[in-house]
Design a protein around this motif. Structure first.
Motif, PDB file in Angstrom:
ATOM      1  N   UNK A  37       0.841  -1.184   0.000  1.00 41.14           N
ATOM      2  CA  UNK A  37       0.000   0.000   0.000  1.00 41.14           C
ATOM      3  C   UNK A  37       0.879   1.237   0.000  1.00 41.14           C
ATOM      4  N   UNK A  38       0.645   2.140  -0.953  1.00 37.13           N
ATOM      5  CA  UNK A  38       1.438   3.367  -1.053  1.00 37.13           C
ATOM      6  C   UNK A  38       0.787   4.472  -0.233  1.00 37.13           C
ATOM      7  N   UNK A  39       1.622   5.243   0.452  1.00 39.24           N
ATOM      8  CA  UNK A  39       1.144   6.347   1.272  1.00 39.24           C
ATOM      9  C   UNK A  39       1.540   7.708   0.717  1.00 39.24           C
ATOM     10  N   UNK A  40       2.501   7.727  -0.210  1.00 33.11           N
ATOM     11  CA  UNK A  40       2.859   8.960  -0.918  1.00 33.11           C
ATOM     12  C   UNK A  40       2.988   8.627  -2.398  1.00 33.11           C
ATOM     13  N   UNK A  41       2.840   9.669  -3.227  1.00 34.19           N
ATOM     14  CA  UNK A  41       2.877   9.482  -4.675  1.00 34.19           C
ATOM     15  C   UNK A  41       3.656  10.617  -5.321  1.00 34.19           C
ATOM     16  N   UNK A  42       4.226  10.337  -6.494  1.00 34.70           N
ATOM     17  CA  UNK A  42       4.812  11.405  -7.292  1.00 34.70           C
ATOM     18  C   UNK A  42       3.674  12.186  -7.941  1.00 34.70           C
ATOM     19  N   UNK A  43       4.017  13.264  -8.623  1.00 35.60           N
ATOM     20  CA  UNK A  43       2.979  14.043  -9.302  1.00 35.60           C
ATOM     21  C   UNK A  43       2.758  13.585 -10.739  1.00 35.60           C
ATOM     22  N   UNK A  44       3.378  12.457 -11.123  1.00 36.38           N
ATOM     23  CA  UNK A  44       3.160  11.930 -12.476  1.00 36.38           C
ATOM     24  C   UNK A  44       1.690  11.559 -12.634  1.00 36.38           C
ATOM     25  N   UNK A 103      -1.613  -2.661  -9.836  1.00 36.85           N
ATOM     26  CA  UNK A 103      -0.220  -3.111  -9.724  1.00 36.85           C
ATOM     27  C   UNK A 103       0.297  -3.626 -11.065  1.00 36.85           C
ATOM     28  N   UNK A 104      -0.539  -4.331 -11.814  1.00 32.27           N
ATOM     29  CA  UNK A 104      -0.136  -4.865 -13.117  1.00 32.27           C
ATOM     30  C   UNK A 104       0.191  -3.748 -14.099  1.00 32.27           C
ATOM     31  N   UNK A 105      -0.393  -2.569 -13.888  1.00 29.82           N
ATOM     32  CA  UNK A 105      -0.119  -1.423 -14.744  1.00 29.82           C
ATOM     33  C   UNK A 105       1.161  -0.688 -14.333  1.00 29.82           C
ATOM     34  N   UNK A 106       1.855  -1.213 -13.325  1.00 30.67           N
ATOM     35  CA  UNK A 106       3.077  -0.569 -12.861  1.00 30.67           C
ATOM     36  C   UNK A 106       2.818   0.610 -11.939  1.00 30.67           C
ATOM     37  N   UNK A 107       1.615   0.685 -11.401  1.00 29.80           N
ATOM     38  CA  UNK A 107       1.244   1.756 -10.477  1.00 29.80           C
ATOM     39  C   UNK A 107       1.078   1.189  -9.069  1.00 29.80           C
ATOM     40  N   UNK A 108       0.942   2.073  -8.110  1.00 31.20           N
ATOM     41  CA  UNK A 108       0.712   1.656  -6.731  1.00 31.20           C
ATOM     42  C   UNK A 108      -0.680   2.108  -6.314  1.00 31.20           C
ATOM     43  N   UNK A 109      -1.278   1.334  -5.416  1.00 32.81           N
ATOM     44  CA  UNK A 109      -2.594   1.649  -4.887  1.00 32.81           C
ATOM     45  C   UNK A 109      -2.489   1.937  -3.401  1.00 32.81           C
ATOM     46  N   UNK A 118       7.154   5.983   0.452  1.00 38.07           N
ATOM     47  CA  UNK A 118       5.764   5.596   0.177  1.00 38.07           C
ATOM     48  C   UNK A 118       5.302   4.416   1.006  1.00 38.07           C
ATOM     49  N   UNK A 119       6.241   3.571   1.433  1.00 31.05           N
ATOM     50  CA  UNK A 119       5.848   2.298   2.041  1.00 31.05           C
ATOM     51  C   UNK A 119       6.315   2.208   3.490  1.00 31.05           C
ATOM     52  N   UNK A 120       5.431   1.733   4.336  1.00 32.98           N
ATOM     53  CA  UNK A 120       5.805   1.413   5.704  1.00 32.98           C
ATOM     54  C   UNK A 120       6.478   0.049   5.711  1.00 32.98           C
TER      55      UNK A 120
END
Length: 197
Positions: free
Chosen positions: A19-26, A138-144, A180-182
């Motif tokens: 689980x991601x807690x921070x994200x880039x602005x992409x 996740x399969x799209x290379x993104x984080x949720x 992003x990750x704990x």
């Protein structure tokens, strides 16, 4: 290994995914979201029902309305994510069953004529679809970053005033940002979670 997926795919979808807690602005594009949905729409559900609905929260105004219903740190995380999805159950999903399941035209009336039964079935199956959606992200290379720490009654009034959708999960989506990750928490072993009868 007895799995069909190679090790890299296993890592991408499960072992290294968190689980991601921070994200880039992409940005996360509409095309990416549609590709994810087109992949995961084949998730197994009872009678092939598709009660899950996605509301893409993109505008600053909508995001501010959403975070008024957030608990704790979920508000700041949501304000900075490139895309936030509100996942909800379409309480009238049964109206599309003849289209989705033409081999049994009477199934709509036989199983979903009562509102309480419809909501229970819709919630169960939309939750199943949500799990697949996270794997698709996740399969799209993104984080949720899925979150339940929201006032969903408030979200429903804010975004679904007609009472035909019932929200149950908010998911931030994007490329993971700094820190992003704990640290990963332990999980039950197979022996702790499984029994043979």
């Amino acid at each position: 290994m007895t799995l069909a997926l190679d090790a890299a795919a296993q890592d991408l979808l499960f072992r290294e995914a968190q689980t991601a807690n921070t994200f880039t602005d992409e940005p996360v594009t509409d095309e990416q979201v549609q590709a994810i949905y087109d992949l995961v729409k084949y998730a197994p559900t009872a009678f092939n029902q598709s009660p899950l609905r996605l509301t893409l929260v993109r505008s600053e105004e909508a995001r501010k309305r959403l975070v008024t219903h957030a608990m704790g740190a979920n508000g700041p995380k949501t304000l900075t994510a490139p895309l936030t999805l509100v996942l909800s159950v379409d309480l009238d999903f049964h109206e599309k069953l003849p289209h989705l399941f033409p081999a049994m035209p009477g199934v709509k009336d036989a199983f979903f004529s009562e509102a309480a039964a419809r909501e229970a079935a819709g919630t169960q199956n939309a939750t199943l679809q949500a799990g697949y959606l996270i794997v698709g992200i996740r399969a799209a290379g993104l984080a949720a970053g899925p979150m339940t720490g929201f006032d969903f009654t408030g979200i429903d009034k804010e975004f679904f005033g007609d009472g035909k959708q019932k929200s149950f999960l908010v998911v931030n989506v994007g490329k993971p940002g700094a820190d992003a990750f704990y640290p990963r928490s332990p999980r039950l072993t197979f022996d702790e979670a499984a029994a043979t009868v």
